[in-house]
Scaffold this motif. Sequence first.
Motif, mmCIF file in Angstrom:
data_model
loop_
_atom_site.group_PDB
_atom_site.id
_atom_site.type_symbol
_atom_site.label_atom_id
_atom_site.label_comp_id
_atom_site.label_asym_id
_atom_site.label_seq_id
_atom_site.Cartn_x
_atom_site.Cartn_y
_atom_site.Cartn_z
ATOM 1 N N LEU A 1 10.623 -7.923 -4.984
ATOM 2 C CA LEU A 1 9.771 -7.797 -3.798
ATOM 3 C C LEU A 1 8.286 -7.560 -4.095
ATOM 4 C CD1 LEU A 1 12.205 -5.832 -1.472
ATOM 5 C CD2 LEU A 1 11.496 -8.207 -1.219
ATOM 6 N N PRO A 2 7.910 -6.533 -4.908
ATOM 7 C CA PRO A 2 6.469 -6.295 -5.079
ATOM 8 C C PRO A 2 5.745 -7.471 -5.754
ATOM 9 C CG PRO A 2 7.762 -4.512 -6.051
ATOM 10 C CD PRO A 2 8.728 -5.550 -5.620
ATOM 11 N N ILE A 3 6.403 -8.105 -6.732
ATOM 12 C CA ILE A 3 5.753 -9.239 -7.416
ATOM 13 C C ILE A 3 5.550 -10.393 -6.438
ATOM 14 C CG2 ILE A 3 6.004 -10.997 -9.219
ATOM 15 C CD1 ILE A 3 7.435 -9.003 -10.932
ATOM 16 N N SER A 4 6.621 -10.764 -5.733
ATOM 17 C CA SER A 4 6.525 -11.868 -4.780
ATOM 18 C C SER A 4 5.500 -11.574 -3.697
ATOM 19 C CB SER A 4 7.876 -12.133 -4.128
ATOM 20 O OG SER A 4 8.818 -12.499 -5.101
ATOM 21 N N ALA A 5 5.502 -10.328 -3.209
ATOM 22 C CA ALA A 5 4.574 -9.960 -2.137
ATOM 23 C C ALA A 5 3.130 -10.065 -2.605
ATOM 24 C CB ALA A 5 4.867 -8.542 -1.661
ATOM 25 N N ALA A 6 2.850 -9.534 -3.816
ATOM 26 C CA ALA A 6 1.469 -9.552 -4.310
ATOM 27 C C ALA A 6 0.998 -10.989 -4.562
ATOM 28 C CB ALA A 6 1.359 -8.714 -5.587
ATOM 29 N N VAL A 7 1.863 -11.813 -5.159
ATOM 30 C CA VAL A 7 1.476 -13.202 -5.442
ATOM 31 C C VAL A 7 1.225 -13.952 -4.129
ATOM 32 C CG1 VAL A 7 2.258 -15.395 -6.415
ATOM 33 C CG2 VAL A 7 2.654 -13.296 -7.675
ATOM 34 N N ALA A 8 2.127 -13.762 -3.146
ATOM 35 C CA ALA A 8 1.972 -14.457 -1.859
ATOM 36 C C ALA A 8 0.723 -13.978 -1.130
ATOM 37 C CB ALA A 8 3.203 -14.223 -0.985
ATOM 38 N N VAL B 1 0.834 -1.204 0.000
ATOM 39 C CA VAL B 1 0.000 0.000 0.000
ATOM 40 C C VAL B 1 0.869 1.255 0.000
ATOM 41 C CG1 VAL B 1 -1.670 1.334 1.339
ATOM 42 C CG2 VAL B 1 -1.997 -1.126 1.053
ATOM 43 N N LEU B 2 1.916 1.268 0.829
ATOM 44 C CA LEU B 2 2.771 2.452 0.932
ATOM 45 C C LEU B 2 3.901 2.454 -0.093
ATOM 46 C CD1 LEU B 2 3.144 2.743 4.820
ATOM 47 C CD2 LEU B 2 1.482 3.876 3.324
ATOM 48 N N ASN B 3 4.023 1.347 -0.843
ATOM 49 C CA ASN B 3 5.103 1.190 -1.811
ATOM 50 C C ASN B 3 6.467 1.319 -1.128
ATOM 51 O OD1 ASN B 3 6.091 0.611 -4.280
ATOM 52 N ND2 ASN B 3 5.679 2.625 -5.209
ATOM 53 N N ALA B 4 6.607 0.647 0.014
ATOM 54 C CA ALA B 4 7.827 0.749 0.816
ATOM 55 C C ALA B 4 8.584 -0.575 0.786
ATOM 56 C CB ALA B 4 7.470 1.116 2.256
ATOM 57 N N THR B 5 9.893 -0.509 0.498
ATOM 58 C CA THR B 5 10.702 -1.723 0.357
ATOM 59 C C THR B 5 10.944 -2.432 1.689
ATOM 60 O OG1 THR B 5 11.804 -0.572 -1.437
ATOM 61 C CG2 THR B 5 12.827 -2.605 -0.692
ATOM 62 N N GLY B 6 11.177 -1.647 2.756
ATOM 63 C CA GLY B 6 11.490 -2.230 4.063
ATOM 64 C C GLY B 6 10.478 -3.271 4.537
ATOM 65 N N PRO B 7 9.203 -2.866 4.683
ATOM 66 C CA PRO B 7 8.207 -3.835 5.147
ATOM 67 C C PRO B 7 8.068 -5.034 4.191
ATOM 68 C CG PRO B 7 7.308 -1.619 5.235
ATOM 69 C CD PRO B 7 8.634 -1.506 4.569
ATOM 70 N N LEU B 8 8.213 -4.795 2.879
ATOM 71 C CA LEU B 8 8.112 -5.890 1.911
ATOM 72 C C LEU B 8 9.211 -6.915 2.149
ATOM 73 C CD1 LEU B 8 7.277 -4.321 -1.579
ATOM 74 C CD2 LEU B 8 5.778 -5.565 -0.035
ATOM 75 N N ARG B 9 10.448 -6.406 2.310
ATOM 76 C CA ARG B 9 11.589 -7.306 2.504
ATOM 77 C C ARG B 9 11.425 -8.123 3.788
ATOM 78 N NH1 ARG B 9 16.526 -6.849 0.418
ATOM 79 N NH2 ARG B 9 16.109 -4.731 -0.242
ATOM 80 N N TRP B 10 11.031 -7.446 4.884
ATOM 81 C CA TRP B 10 10.887 -8.155 6.161
ATOM 82 C C TRP B 10 9.708 -9.117 6.133
ATOM 83 C CZ3 TRP B 10 14.790 -8.835 9.011
ATOM 84 C CH2 TRP B 10 15.809 -7.857 9.065
ATOM 85 N N GLY B 11 8.635 -8.705 5.464
ATOM 86 C CA GLY B 11 7.463 -9.587 5.362
ATOM 87 C C GLY B 11 7.801 -10.865 4.632
ATOM 88 N N ILE B 12 8.553 -10.745 3.533
ATOM 89 C CA ILE B 12 8.927 -11.918 2.745
ATOM 90 C C ILE B 12 9.927 -12.788 3.504
ATOM 91 C CG2 ILE B 12 10.253 -12.604 0.686
ATOM 92 C CD1 ILE B 12 8.558 -10.741 -0.902
ATOM 93 N N LEU B 13 10.904 -12.155 4.159
ATOM 94 C CA LEU B 13 11.878 -12.919 4.954
ATOM 95 C C LEU B 13 11.181 -13.693 6.075
ATOM 96 C CD1 LEU B 13 15.138 -10.824 5.401
ATOM 97 C CD2 LEU B 13 14.941 -13.193 4.640
ATOM 98 N N LEU B 14 10.217 -13.025 6.715
ATOM 99 C CA LEU B 14 9.480 -13.671 7.810
ATOM 100 C C LEU B 14 8.702 -14.876 7.281
ATOM 101 C CD1 LEU B 14 8.978 -13.202 10.828
ATOM 102 C CD2 LEU B 14 6.884 -12.015 10.218
ATOM 103 N N LEU B 15 8.073 -14.696 6.115
ATOM 104 C CA LEU B 15 7.319 -15.790 5.497
ATOM 105 C C LEU B 15 8.262 -16.956 5.162
ATOM 106 C CD1 LEU B 15 4.465 -16.501 4.480
ATOM 107 C CD2 LEU B 15 5.077 -15.536 2.281
ATOM 108 N N MET B 16 9.450 -16.630 4.625
ATOM 109 C CA MET B 16 10.424 -17.669 4.261
ATOM 110 C C MET B 16 10.931 -18.419 5.491
ATOM 111 S SD MET B 16 12.495 -15.463 1.366
ATOM 112 C CE MET B 16 14.078 -16.151 1.732
#
Lengths: 90, 271
Positions: B222-229, A32-47
């Motif tokens: 990041l945005p692609i992976s995040a949206a798909v997940a 929503v905010l188009n912010a890299t930080g939360p995206l990176r941490w969210g994906i790392l946490l999921l992994m």
Amino acid sequence: MTGRVEYLEDVIEKGLKVGLALSTGLLLVGLVLNATGPLRWGILLLMLTPVARVAVVTVGLAIERDWIFATVSFAVLAILVAGIWVAVHR
Amino acid sequence: MPAHHVLIYLFTGAAAGLVGAMLGIGGGVFLVPLLTLALGVPIRAAVAASLISVIATATASSTVNLDRGLVNMRLAMALEVATSIGGLGGGLAASLLSTQQLFLIFGGTLAAMGALMLMRSGRRNVIADTSVDPGRLGGRLQEGDTTYVYRVRRLNLALGASLVAGAVSGLLGLGGGIIKVPVLNTFCGVPIRVAAATSAFMIGVTAAASVFVYFARGDVVLPISAAVALGALPGSLLGARLGQRVEARALKIFLAAVLLLVGGRMALEAL
């Protein structure tokens, strides 16, 4: 015996839900905010959620003194940690 | 990334999660071709996004399946050893086989499994006599008011299939469930619902064995992976619930159709 396995399943289920809720929140904020930080941490946490799940199973089975399956589970954990180690050190 | 692209990725993830959770196959088999062929995502980024989405599907569907006692944890752990070794070893085999050979072998195997499943879709693996001992790896399954017992046969075959599934997973960005579920159901005596739930539980770990390497290499967009997940999460929760309502035979026929379609398409692409 069965009761203990059910207890372990319950602990894992709750752990998975917490991991999911946290990473979902971070991914939503990041998108929503188009912010890299939360995206990176969210994906790392999921992994890391499956890795944490295997760690919980290993400890749980060791507490139950189910040594055969605790060893099996520890082997899986070791392979996953090796995967992370390879990723970091390449 | 424009908002309508986010929506497309969300929807793609949701569709893959729905079918993936329902059949226990994760959904990577649909995601990788969809992302690369239809949406133009580079292959490595597509594989990485698919692995992350498989983890999301595995995690979300397991919260539903664990609650209903459908996951066979001991069997899952035994097979996870083989599957994670395969996952790490997948990279080595990649240099031995050309993509074309890989597609041909993989596609051919899937199509053959699909045909076999279709022929055996009427057979059941469960025993209604609850006094039968399920053994160390078998278990019990509640369906409506009836409790069934099942025993695990041919564990070596299941381990071998898991090793191959792991290797294919690391190479192609799949969870590997598309190999595990049919083998467990057709050859190893595991009921389809338990096979799907146990596979869904395992595939997150299979994907986790290789996903960190992709992340460190910078292949995770990041945005692609995040949206798909994010799309995969509600899709999988719905898929896991649907999988329990649908009749076992219908699930098998659906899986057989998916195997024939995906396998046939891959084999044809290689020819």
